[in-house]
Structure formats: C-alpha cells, structure tokens
Design a protein around this motif. Structure first.
Motif, PDB file in Angstrom:
ATOM      1  N   ASP A  27       7.183 -67.677  97.458  1.00 19.64           N
ATOM      2  CA  ASP A  27       6.752 -69.114  98.056  1.00 19.64           C
ATOM      3  C   ASP A  27       5.963 -68.713  99.389  1.00 19.64           C
ATOM      4  O   ASP A  27       4.995 -69.333  99.704  1.00 19.64           O
ATOM      5  CB  ASP A  27       7.979 -69.806  98.539  1.00 19.64           C
ATOM      6  CG  ASP A  27       7.677 -71.246  98.943  1.00 19.64           C
ATOM      7  OD1 ASP A  27       6.726 -71.922  98.121  1.00 19.64           O
ATOM      8  OD2 ASP A  27       8.144 -71.547 100.107  1.00 19.64           O
ATOM      9  N   LEU A  28       6.226 -67.951 100.119  1.00 18.10           N
ATOM     10  CA  LEU A  28       5.850 -67.565 101.756  1.00 18.10           C
ATOM     11  C   LEU A  28       4.511 -66.830 101.339  1.00 18.10           C
ATOM     12  O   LEU A  28       3.586 -66.697 102.077  1.00 18.10           O
ATOM     13  CB  LEU A  28       6.717 -66.648 102.432  1.00 18.10           C
ATOM     14  CG  LEU A  28       8.018 -67.439 103.037  1.00 18.10           C
ATOM     15  CD1 LEU A  28       8.757 -66.574 103.987  1.00 18.10           C
ATOM     16  CD2 LEU A  28       7.639 -68.556 104.086  1.00 18.10           C
ATOM     17  N   ALA A  29       4.360 -65.864 100.240  1.00 22.76           N
ATOM     18  CA  ALA A  29       3.081 -65.150  99.980  1.00 22.76           C
ATOM     19  C   ALA A  29       3.040 -64.750  98.858  1.00 22.76           C
ATOM     20  O   ALA A  29       3.319 -63.921  98.150  1.00 22.76           O
ATOM     21  CB  ALA A  29       3.296 -63.793 100.848  1.00 22.76           C
ATOM     22  N   PRO A  30       2.317 -65.993  98.038  1.00 20.62           N
ATOM     23  CA  PRO A  30       2.350 -65.770  96.612  1.00 20.62           C
ATOM     24  C   PRO A  30       1.399 -64.556  95.996  1.00 20.62           C
ATOM     25  O   PRO A  30       0.455 -64.421  96.666  1.00 20.62           O
ATOM     26  CB  PRO A  30       1.481 -67.265  96.127  1.00 20.62           C
ATOM     27  CG  PRO A  30       1.924 -68.151  97.369  1.00 20.62           C
ATOM     28  CD  PRO A  30       1.720 -66.956  98.594  1.00 20.62           C
ATOM     29  N   HIS A  73       1.929 -58.708 102.656  1.00 21.56           N
ATOM     30  CA  HIS A  73       2.577 -59.696 103.324  1.00 21.56           C
ATOM     31  C   HIS A  73       4.122 -59.698 103.093  1.00 21.56           C
ATOM     32  O   HIS A  73       4.897 -59.928 104.136  1.00 21.56           O
ATOM     33  CB  HIS A  73       1.985 -61.130 102.918  1.00 21.56           C
ATOM     34  CG  HIS A  73       0.525 -61.327 103.379  1.00 21.56           C
ATOM     35  ND1 HIS A  73      -0.456 -60.422 102.687  1.00 21.56           N
ATOM     36  CD2 HIS A  73      -0.031 -62.011 104.093  1.00 21.56           C
ATOM     37  CE1 HIS A  73      -1.400 -60.923 103.144  1.00 21.56           C
ATOM     38  NE2 HIS A  73      -1.105 -61.960 104.198  1.00 21.56           N
ATOM     39  N   LYS A  74       4.475 -59.704 101.880  1.00 27.08           N
ATOM     40  CA  LYS A  74       6.267 -59.763 101.723  1.00 27.08           C
ATOM     41  C   LYS A  74       6.929 -58.555 102.489  1.00 27.08           C
ATOM     42  O   LYS A  74       7.769 -58.713 103.008  1.00 27.08           O
ATOM     43  CB  LYS A  74       6.408 -59.461 100.204  1.00 27.08           C
ATOM     44  CG  LYS A  74       5.906 -60.781  99.387  1.00 27.08           C
ATOM     45  CD  LYS A  74       5.894 -60.497  98.036  1.00 27.08           C
ATOM     46  CE  LYS A  74       5.891 -61.802  97.183  1.00 27.08           C
ATOM     47  NZ  LYS A  74       4.913 -61.938  95.952  1.00 27.08           N
ATOM     48  N   ARG A  75       6.198 -57.457 102.526  1.00 26.78           N
ATOM     49  CA  ARG A  75       6.670 -56.287 103.316  1.00 26.78           C
ATOM     50  C   ARG A  75       6.759 -56.484 104.847  1.00 26.78           C
ATOM     51  O   ARG A  75       7.743 -55.948 105.358  1.00 26.78           O
ATOM     52  CB  ARG A  75       5.849 -55.051 102.858  1.00 26.78           C
ATOM     53  CG  ARG A  75       5.253 -54.338 104.235  1.00 26.78           C
ATOM     54  CD  ARG A  75       6.290 -53.515 105.080  1.00 26.78           C
ATOM     55  NE  ARG A  75       5.593 -52.734 105.994  1.00 26.78           N
ATOM     56  CZ  ARG A  75       5.295 -51.406 105.649  1.00 26.78           C
ATOM     57  NH1 ARG A  75       6.074 -50.907 104.811  1.00 26.78           N
ATOM     58  NH2 ARG A  75       4.856 -50.573 106.669  1.00 26.78           N
ATOM     59  N   GLN A  76       5.826 -57.541 105.228  1.00 23.83           N
ATOM     60  CA  GLN A  76       5.987 -57.491 106.735  1.00 23.83           C
ATOM     61  C   GLN A  76       7.329 -58.581 106.980  1.00 23.83           C
ATOM     62  O   GLN A  76       8.172 -58.268 108.156  1.00 23.83           O
ATOM     63  CB  GLN A  76       4.966 -58.481 107.277  1.00 23.83           C
ATOM     64  CG  GLN A  76       3.607 -57.310 107.578  1.00 23.83           C
ATOM     65  CD  GLN A  76       4.023 -56.148 108.376  1.00 23.83           C
ATOM     66  OE1 GLN A  76       3.634 -54.759 107.759  1.00 23.83           O
ATOM     67  NE2 GLN A  76       4.360 -56.299 109.455  1.00 23.83           N
TER      68      GLN A  76
END
Lengths: 138, 138, 138
Positions: free
Chosen positions: B69-72, B92-95
């Motif tokens: 949801d935060l970074a599709p 993005h998810k990794r950050q």
C-alpha cells in the motif's frame, strides 16, 4: 584499537536533495588504517538523513515524490511549525530514510555489495549541515 | 580485538518474503569467540532489508499488505523503471524496513529481548542475494 | 577494549508516547570510561523504538498523528490480531521509527549535533519494557 573521527560539511542549495558521499567515507576508511572494524556515518541534524541505496537519478526523483506524499511540506499542517519553524515535514521524512548507517570494514575497505552507495539526504537545505564519520577497529 | 566476517546467501522464490536468519547469526557469534561486542547484520543489496521483529506469520502478511500500500509494485509508477528495471517499489519498501541491524553481544550471546528475531526481508526476489554478518569485540 | 552493558526499564502510562533518555545514555557513557568508541541503544521489544530527533512537544504530537495515520490502531485491521493480540499497529509504527541508534563517542562524550536527543518510543505501553545500552571502545 584504532579510531578516526571526521566531520563532513554540506550546504545543499535545494530544500530536498541527495548527495553521494561514498568517496568521502571511503577516504576516511583508508586514512584510519583500520583493516577490520565498523564505520558509523550519521547526520548530526534532525532534518536530514544518511542512507544507502542506488545512485540513479530516476530513483532519487521517485523518493522525493514519495516522501512529499508521505509527509508534505505544508507549513500549516503541523503543530511543530507553531514554534516558528516551517520544517516539521523534514523531521518526518528523515524518520523514513533514517539517521545513520553502519558499514563493515573488511581488509581495509568498505565491505559493500555491488550497488551500495552512501547518501546524505537533505530535507531542509540551504544552510550548513554536518555529517559524522566514526571508525573503530584494528 | 577479535572480528568475524560471514556472508549468507539467499534465493527467495517469491518477489516479497521474510526469512528468519537468527540461527545463522547466532552461529556466527558463537564461532567468533567474541564475549562482549557488536554484531552488524546488513543486506548487501538495495532492494532488500535486514530487520528485527516478531516471527509470526499473520504479522508478516500484514507487513506485505502495508508495504504494498505504501509503495505499490506498479512498473509504470516510477521514473526508476524507465531505466529498464521494474523494481523501484522494492527500493522504497527497503527504506521503510531498513538496511541493517546492530545487535549487542553480551557474555558470548546475542543480547536479545524475548521476542526479538532477525529477518532478511526480500522485496525483489527470485535471484541470488547476500547478507553480511560482521562481528567485532573481545 | 572496554565495554559496558546497561538495561533501562520503562513503564509508559500511555499506549503511545516518547521519553527523552539522553541523560541515562550519557551517564552510561561516562561510567564506561570509554573515550573513543560506539554506543548502541536499542529497544529490546518489537512494539517500541529508540530514535534520535528533537525534544519539542509539538513535533511529538505531529509524530503521533502521522504514525496513527500510517498504521492505525484498529484491532480488526490486521491478521496479527487474530492471534489474540491487539498491537499489530505498534509493530508497524516501530518499523517507521526504527529499533536502534548507534552513536559515536568522542573524547568521552556522546558526539552529538546541537539538537540531537535520544528517545524511547512506546507504541504499546502500560507494561514494563526494557532498553539496552551497549558501549564498546577504548
């Protein structure tokens, strides 16, 4: 045990931008003479980050859009800005991207994967900021 | 000062998944002979994470939904993907989940709370990836 | 090499709140006798954080609003809560704010920028929690 302390200085002309500092950190590791150890790199400010990711301009543009969406620069949105500041968003963006990285030193070099690069992430620029590099080991 | 360097290898069959690596890190600590020190565990890639949280499958499913949801994963959403990649979302998810953890070693063991477990977090799987374990101390 | 291990205990009366622990960490650094080294400060729980930011109550209120928006406390929203827990949101908030900080020790003191302060971030309070301070150096 050996140690080295170094302060890097930045004055980023944009409000938000990312600066590749891998070369400066690598030089500090060489100067330290440490062959096996740890290298801490952290922002000394609370509206900026040090993080590791790809040196690719499209990705950096994506990060800016994404961070602006997660924590917009809107001076009226935040209670922190009632103190006379307008940078509450920068305090939020910094929490997503992180304050610091710790990197292994192996055989006298930063022990990095192929694409790992260290960045200073500025979220409230146009002023002097500092980054600390601290190395310990043997 | 003693030190130990170890590289763990993963090939996660899903695009996104979490692997409990506490046992491997614990084994490295024992092999190092370090009684008091620090243990760094980091992904050597920029589309995956090392983090500490609960080993509970419902929580891991929640994390996947939340991160999506935060970074599709949408190949057309990001400028980074114009370079021929389709993994901007993974950067993005990794950050959000972080690159690394630093864990204390006390009396020769990982100094952990009751529920702390170390995970490798993959966001662009189906390929070989590496994790670095670096231990220093005495 | 010198080292020091200290456990701080908290029982935060609110579900979510932030506690300035800079003084306790500073005291541990002085007690360690380490002049040059690293100081790790981490939550020993998976529903709370240790982070560095500003000691400003408006900013802390902003963080609470923002984290509640990113990961709402809604017992029915998460699969983790099917295990009988109601704190899945706290596991998410903790990933945004981080588990730990690593701080440089230079000339026997925390090597901090002007506004850096260390906080314990509680997201599932009203119970006893612990923070670990681990110092190594010389």
């Amino acid at each position: 045990m050996k140690s080295l302390t170094r302060y890097l200085t930045f004055n980023v002309p944009a409000r938000m931008d990312f600066v590749n500092i891998t070369g400066e950190v690598d030089a500090a590791v060489r100067d330290s003479g440490v062959m096996e150890g740890l290298c801490l790199v952290n922002s000394m400010h609370i509206t900026s980050s040090v993080f590791i990711n790809d040196d690719e301009s499209g990705l950096h543009a994506d990060y800016k859009t994404w961070l602006e969406d997660l924590a917009p620069h809107d001076p009226k949105r935040y209670r922190h800005n009632l103190t006379g500041e307008d940078n509450a968003d920068a305090h939020h963006k910094r929490q997503i991207m992180g304050r610091e990285v710790v990197v292994a030193i192996t055989k006298g070099r930063l022990d990095f994967g192929t694409w790992e690069r260290i960045f200073y992430g500025e979220f409230d620029g146009r002023r002097k900021k500092r980054v600390l590099v601290k190395i310990i080991g043997e």
